[in-house]
Design a protein around this motif. Structure first.
Motif, PDB file in Angstrom:
ATOM      1  N   ASP B   6       7.788   5.288  10.065  1.00 43.50           N
ATOM      2  CA  ASP B   6       8.378   6.581  10.423  1.00 43.50           C
ATOM      3  C   ASP B   6       7.888   7.597   9.381  1.00 43.50           C
ATOM      4  O   ASP B   6       8.450   7.692   8.283  1.00 43.50           O
ATOM      5  N   ASP B   8       8.056  10.663   9.159  1.00 43.67           N
ATOM      6  CA  ASP B   8       9.017  11.705   8.828  1.00 43.67           C
ATOM      7  C   ASP B   8       9.766  11.362   7.533  1.00 43.67           C
ATOM      8  O   ASP B   8      10.165  12.242   6.779  1.00 43.67           O
ATOM      9  N   LEU B   9       9.964  10.066   7.291  1.00 41.54           N
ATOM     10  CA  LEU B   9      10.761   9.629   6.145  1.00 41.54           C
ATOM     11  C   LEU B   9       9.917   9.384   4.897  1.00 41.54           C
ATOM     12  O   LEU B   9      10.445   9.185   3.810  1.00 41.54           O
ATOM     13  N   GLN B  11       7.738   9.739   1.653  1.00 46.77           N
ATOM     14  CA  GLN B  11       7.485  10.698   0.574  1.00 46.77           C
ATOM     15  C   GLN B  11       6.390  10.207  -0.370  1.00 46.77           C
ATOM     16  O   GLN B  11       6.238  10.724  -1.471  1.00 46.77           O
ATOM     17  N   GLY B  12       5.698   9.173   0.033  1.00 46.21           N
ATOM     18  CA  GLY B  12       4.583   8.697  -0.771  1.00 46.21           C
ATOM     19  C   GLY B  12       4.966   7.985  -2.049  1.00 46.21           C
ATOM     20  O   GLY B  12       4.252   8.069  -3.047  1.00 46.21           O
ATOM     21  N   HIS B  13       6.103   7.283  -2.059  1.00 43.64           N
ATOM     22  CA  HIS B  13       6.515   6.582  -3.285  1.00 43.64           C
ATOM     23  C   HIS B  13       5.539   5.469  -3.668  1.00 43.64           C
ATOM     24  O   HIS B  13       5.473   5.069  -4.820  1.00 43.64           O
ATOM     25  N   ARG B  56      10.720  -4.213   2.462  1.00 44.69           N
ATOM     26  CA  ARG B  56      11.993  -4.425   1.779  1.00 44.69           C
ATOM     27  C   ARG B  56      12.192  -3.445   0.627  1.00 44.69           C
ATOM     28  O   ARG B  56      13.276  -2.926   0.412  1.00 44.69           O
ATOM     29  N   TYR B  57      11.144  -3.201  -0.123  1.00 45.63           N
ATOM     30  CA  TYR B  57      11.297  -2.373  -1.319  1.00 45.63           C
ATOM     31  C   TYR B  57      10.929  -0.906  -1.111  1.00 45.63           C
ATOM     32  O   TYR B  57      10.983  -0.115  -2.045  1.00 45.63           O
ATOM     33  N   PRO B  59      11.570   2.629  -0.800  1.00 47.83           N
ATOM     34  CA  PRO B  59      12.829   3.319  -1.099  1.00 47.83           C
ATOM     35  C   PRO B  59      13.347   4.143   0.075  1.00 47.83           C
ATOM     36  O   PRO B  59      14.542   4.430   0.134  1.00 47.83           O
ATOM     37  N   ASN B  60      12.502   4.532   0.989  1.00 43.23           N
ATOM     38  CA  ASN B  60      12.948   5.378   2.097  1.00 43.23           C
ATOM     39  C   ASN B  60      13.004   4.647   3.435  1.00 43.23           C
ATOM     40  O   ASN B  60      13.171   5.273   4.482  1.00 43.23           O
ATOM     41  N   LYS B  61      12.833   3.349   3.405  1.00 39.08           N
ATOM     42  CA  LYS B  61      12.889   2.520   4.629  1.00 39.08           C
ATOM     43  C   LYS B  61      11.975   3.068   5.727  1.00 39.08           C
ATOM     44  O   LYS B  61      12.374   3.217   6.893  1.00 39.08           O
TER      45      LYS B  61
END
Lengths: 440, 70
Positions: B6, B8-9, B11-13, B56-57, B59-61
């Motif tokens: 997705d 939209d969710l 943020q490039g972590h 799993r890890y 952060p923004n699923k």
């Protein structure tokens, strides 16, 4: 079109601002209970519609930037962050700045932060002795300003940090009251103090930027990321903008994280059985991994469930807002441009459909399937970019703390309550707890 | 296994590229957060565990997995 019900008790001219300022948490709960999914209230002229329930919250989070503006709703932040920074920047520059900000919190940078936080905790507890009593709200405010400055601005800055910096930062934060969302520029002592603090902080941080620009040393902290980040046209951020990003980043994480840590410790002290299980979990992890790697911090199911429940019951941010830029429609209700839409995180976390017996603190809850019920960091494309850092920080703090000390509440359990004087929820000070060294 | 993201969710972590660099990359965007790019939507069996860790890890699923038995 259906009409949107208006919350009772509005006064002519000022609307609901008095009740809202006195206790906005309760006001929002009352608004939802009285009106349902859409509830309109008036904050000294700003007509605001509270959207409640998972569908309405998803609508809020999925709204486009063109229709729902954060910048217009958060103008109270402009004098805090500074001119041309985030909510005061043109949309394309704002996006670039947020991107640079999240860049500093990227996984590959975050790996450097876990040992820094652990070190700060060690230094903090070094002179605690075998037992004692502290106001942990105060303590965690201090610890998190240390961890934030250390991770963001580097060891040099952290080592040289003066009491002045902390005082300035406190003055800056004190300027963010409900009234700032009505007009952050009115003549008020707290706003004058805020502006003086902002000015002086910029002097301090600019001096640091200049020093780094004239030095050959390579840094790998957030300040370095901010200084090298560029806009789409390749230009760098100005010193005012870099200062603004530093302030904004500390700001986003300071009261929120310190409040969460204090509630976390208070709830741990209130729940000895669950705490014992967490300590057992930690001991097992430490047996394999004495220095506690970043990877070990990722997998702590008992600690995580407890922390998640703390964030559910005590979400640091209560309310999120957007200004409506173009007319929108939700469930047959017209919401015209110029109004504000809001959601209550606090209210969402007490929705019995997803959290049965919501008032009961129960770390064994499972997270709802939907992403829009449990929202301590918001959601959608503007979800808090610091969420991974925040969770890592809590786990690093409590891993170090709980293995060495046990904690007990000092006062009556029900006297530990939220401080509603600011916009960020945290325990009322003094939040006294007693600590005792664990004997291994 | 199939992968869904997705955007939209996102943020490039960049947790995903640490776990499964064969399957994910993160690409810079003009005036927006960097976004994940899936290099291989149906990863081979030997990569699937890494992909599960990435999901799993995150952060923004951002990443959802559809396992073959579902």
């Amino acid at each position: 079109m259906k009409t949107i019900p208006i919350v009772s008790g509005a006064k002519p001219d000022t609307g609901h601002i008095e009740e809202y300022s006195a206790n906005f948490v309760q006001f929002l709960l009352r608004a939802e209970a009285e009106c349902g999914v859409l509830a309109e209230y008036n904050l000294a002229g700003q007509e605001t519609i509270l959207l409640s329930g998972v569908e309405a919250q998803e609508f809020f989070f999925r709204g486009s930037d063109e229709n729902l503006s954060r910048a217009a709703a958060y103008q109270a932040m402009v004098p805090v962050f500074g001119p041309g920074v985030i909510f005061d920047a043109p949309p394309d520059k704002m996006k670039s700045q947020l991107k640079i900000q999240v860049d500093a919190l990227r996984y590959q940078n975050m790996k450097n932060y876990a040992p820094v936080i652990a070190q700060e905790v060690e230094d903090w507890i070094a002179d605690w002795g075998d037992e004692g009593e502290l106001d942990f709200m105060d303590e965690f405010l201090e610890l998190t300003i240390h961890t934030a400055t250390h991770c963001l601005l580097g060891k040099d800055f952290r080592d040289k940090m003066t009491a002045e910096f902390k005082t300035l930062y406190r003055d800056l934060e004190a300027g963010l009251q409900a009234i700032a969302f009505v007009d952050p520029y009115m003549q008020q002592p707290i706003f004058e103090q805020r502006d003086r603090a902002r000015e002086r902080l910029e002097e301090i941080i600019t001096a640091m930027i200049d020093e780094r620009r004239n030095s050959d040393i390579e840094y790998n902290d957030a300040l370095a990321t901010f200084m090298t980040g560029t806009y789409a046209d390749g230009s760098c951020l100005t010193s005012t903008e870099v200062t603004g990003l530093v302030i904004a980043t500390i700001f986003a994480g300071h009261h929120t994280s310190s409040g969460t840590s204090t509630w976390m410790l208070t709830e741990l002290a209130r729940h000895p059985k669950e705490t014992a299980a967490i300590v057992e979990e930690l001991n097992a992890i430490y047996q394999q991994d004495e220095t506690l790697s970043h990877n070990a911090l990722r997998e702590m199911p008992k600690m995580e469930s407890f922390l998640n429940e703390v964030l559910r019951v005590h979400p640091p941010l209560v309310v999120l807002m957007r200004r409506v830029i173009n007319d929108i429609e939700f469930d047959g209700h017209a919401i015209p441009a110029g109004k504000t839409v809001a959601i209550s995180i606090f209210g969402s976390h007490r929705n019995p459909e997803y959290f049965p017996n919501p008032e009961i603190f129960d770390p064994s809850r499972t997270e709802p399937e939907t992403m829009f019920a449990y929202i301590p960091f918001g959601g959608g494309r503007h979800k808090c970019g610091g969420n991974a850092f925040a969770l890592l920080q809590q786990k690093a703090i409590f891993s170090a703390l709980l293995r060495r000390y046990s904690f007990e509440i000092v006062d009556q359990s029900d006297s530990y309550v939220d401080d509603l004087s600011g916009m960020v929820l945290r325990p009322k000070s003094p939040c006294r707890l007693r600590y005792k060294r664990r004997v291994s | 296994m199939k992968i869904r993201v997705d955007l939209d969710l996102c943020q490039g972590h960049s947790v995903c590229i640490d776990e499964a660099p064969e399957v994910f990359s993160v690409e810079d965007q003009l005036d927006d957060y960097p976004k994940v790019k899936v290099l291989n939507f149906q990863p081979s069996a030997e990569l699937q565990n890494q992909v599960r860790l990435a999901a799993r890890y995150c952060p923004n699923k951002v990443i959802t997995l559809i396992e073959d038995n579902e």
